[in-house]
Enzyme design. Structure first.
Site, PDB file in Angstrom:
ATOM      1  N   ASN A 157     -55.596  19.126  51.739  1.00  0.00           N
ATOM      2  CA  ASN A 157     -54.374  18.276  52.292  1.00  0.00           C
ATOM      3  C   ASN A 157     -55.149  16.762  52.434  1.00  0.00           C
ATOM      4  OD1 ASN A 157     -52.757  17.098  53.995  1.00  0.00           O
ATOM      5  ND2 ASN A 157     -52.589  18.744  55.208  1.00  0.00           N
ATOM      6  N   HIS A 170     -45.397  17.158  50.274  1.00  0.00           N
ATOM      7  CA  HIS A 170     -46.744  16.765  51.131  1.00  0.00           C
ATOM      8  C   HIS A 170     -47.518  17.930  50.638  1.00  0.00           C
ATOM      9  CE1 HIS A 170     -49.762  16.392  53.845  1.00  0.00           C
ATOM     10  NE2 HIS A 170     -49.194  17.066  54.611  1.00  0.00           N
ATOM     11  N   CYS A 192     -49.368  12.789  58.090  1.00  0.00           N
ATOM     12  CA  CYS A 192     -48.965  13.647  56.735  1.00  0.00           C
ATOM     13  C   CYS A 192     -47.553  12.723  56.301  1.00  0.00           C
ATOM     14  CB  CYS A 192     -48.850  14.980  57.123  1.00  0.00           C
ATOM     15  SG  CYS A 192     -50.191  15.526  57.409  1.00  0.00           S
TER      16      CYS A 192
END
Ligand code: UT7
Length: 335
Positions: free
Chosen positions: A292, A262, A115
């Site tokens: 995501n 993020h 991530c």
């Protein structure tokens, strides 16, 4: 020393929209649960009938970014590709992009920081430009999650969160002082590696052993996440990375014009927004539409925010990420 600035941005997501209700037909979940816990309404998952892969999506995003930078592909000196889901176990995605874009034999580096992959990749690119080694670097984040998720009820705690997509930025030499990337801040804490991971196959337990065991309950080749544990660490580390970035530049949270967190969970982004007392127009979220997308999430969000006119000349733009490793970090940009 030179500065680096983003000269072009692009993103690409697959056409195939998967809503929460679609997921509730294949596993025990509900639109209500997913929206309440994560903010996600839908995500894009590659339709296997299309030619989309981690690398082909990256190529599509890269073509847009290069065109918008006003450069030609032969002006690019180096490729940095952030992904946890390359088309092949090895080699990585960077060389695939070099080939598919028919670029000269420039260097290509893959970054495996999940991530926070894009934040790490941008920071590496910035160092190459600062030293004068390269002038224009293609920085990519791309993920094909849908190919590797457990789509049964067993995997619901992870599977409903992740989506596919790609984004790319061209980072170019900039000779104006105080413009472009002001600083980047990178961190890791490997003792938590097992809280968010995909365990297998690995060199201690390779594919022949997995096949020999033939265990129908083997979950080692699906991603695992200790959600509440990761959530707790994410809110703390996101904040620390932003504070460190601001302090390093003698800035305060009220100086932030646009924060691109993020896209891990809308609740995390809202927590950060409240902590830094940022108004809604200063935080850009799109997890509702894409879920995501790991290394692609920041660059897709940054590109969308820019396309919508939310980022203007001289704005202070803050990118912040947290994820598997654990790794986390921030990049502070004067646009
Ligand atoms: O991008 C990298 C960084 N990632 C993150 O920062 C993610 C951080 N964590 C999170 O976003 C949240 O922890 C999740 C969204 C993953 C999970 O939300 P949660 O509120 O922490 O739920 P939980 O894992 O504590 O699970 C609560 C309940 C459980 O049931 P019981 O044991 O209470 O009966 C789960 O089995 O919710 C159940 N559950 C689900 N129910 C319906 C888990 N997934 C689902 C689902 N649908 N998809």
């Amino acid at each position: 020393m030179y500065n680096s600035k983003i000269s072009g941005l692009g993103y690409y997501v697959p056409d195939n929209i998967v809503t929460n209700n679609d997921l509730s037909k294949i596993m025990d979940t509900t639109d209500e649960w997913i929206q309440e816990r994560t903010g996600i309404k839908e995500r894009r998952w590659i339709d296997p009938k299309t030619d989309d892969t981690t690398s082909t999506m990256a190529v599509k995003a890269s073509k847009i970014a290069i065109e918008r930078s006003g450069l030609k592909k032969n002006d690019i000196d180096f490729i940095i590709f952030a992904t946890l889901s390359p088309d092949m176990y090895f080699p990585g995605g960077g060389v695939r992009v070099q080939d598919m874009l028919e670029m000269p034999t420039i260097g290509a580096l893959d970054v495996r920081n999940q991530c926070s992959g894009f934040v790490y990749a941008l920071s590496v690119a910035d160092q190459f430009i600062k030293t004068g080694m390269y002038k224009n670097i293609l920085v990519i984040g791309s993920e094909n999650h849908s190919g590797g998720l457990d789509k049964s009820t067993r995997g619901r705690g992870v599977t409903v969160i992740f989506g596919d997509g790609a984004g790319a930025a061209v980072l170019s030499r900039c000779e104006q002082k105080g413009k472009g990337i002001l600083s980047s801040h990178l961190y890791s804490e490997g003792k938590h590696a097992r809280e968010l991971m995909m365990d297998g196959p690995h060199t201690g337990r390779w594919i022949p052993e997995i096949l020999k065991e033939n265990d129908p309950n083997d979950e080692s080749y699906y991603p695992y996440m200790n959600g509440p544990f990761v959530f707790k660490h994410a809110v703390t580390r996101f904040s620390e990375a932003i504070v460190d970035g601001l302090e390093a530049n003698n800035l305060k949270s009220e100086n932030i014009d646009v924060l691109i967190p993020h896209q891990a969970n809308l609740r995390i982004a809202q927590f950060i927004q409240r902590k830094f007392k940022l108004s809604d127009d200063k935080v850009y979220n799109n997890i509702m539409n894409y879920g995501n997308t790991t290394a692609a999430s920041i660059i897709i969000a940054l590109t969308e925010a820019w396309e919508k006119g939310k980022i203007k000349e001289n704005d202070l733009v803050v990118l912040a990420a947290f994820g598997a490793g654990f790794t986390w970090g921030s990049v502070i940009i004067r646009w």
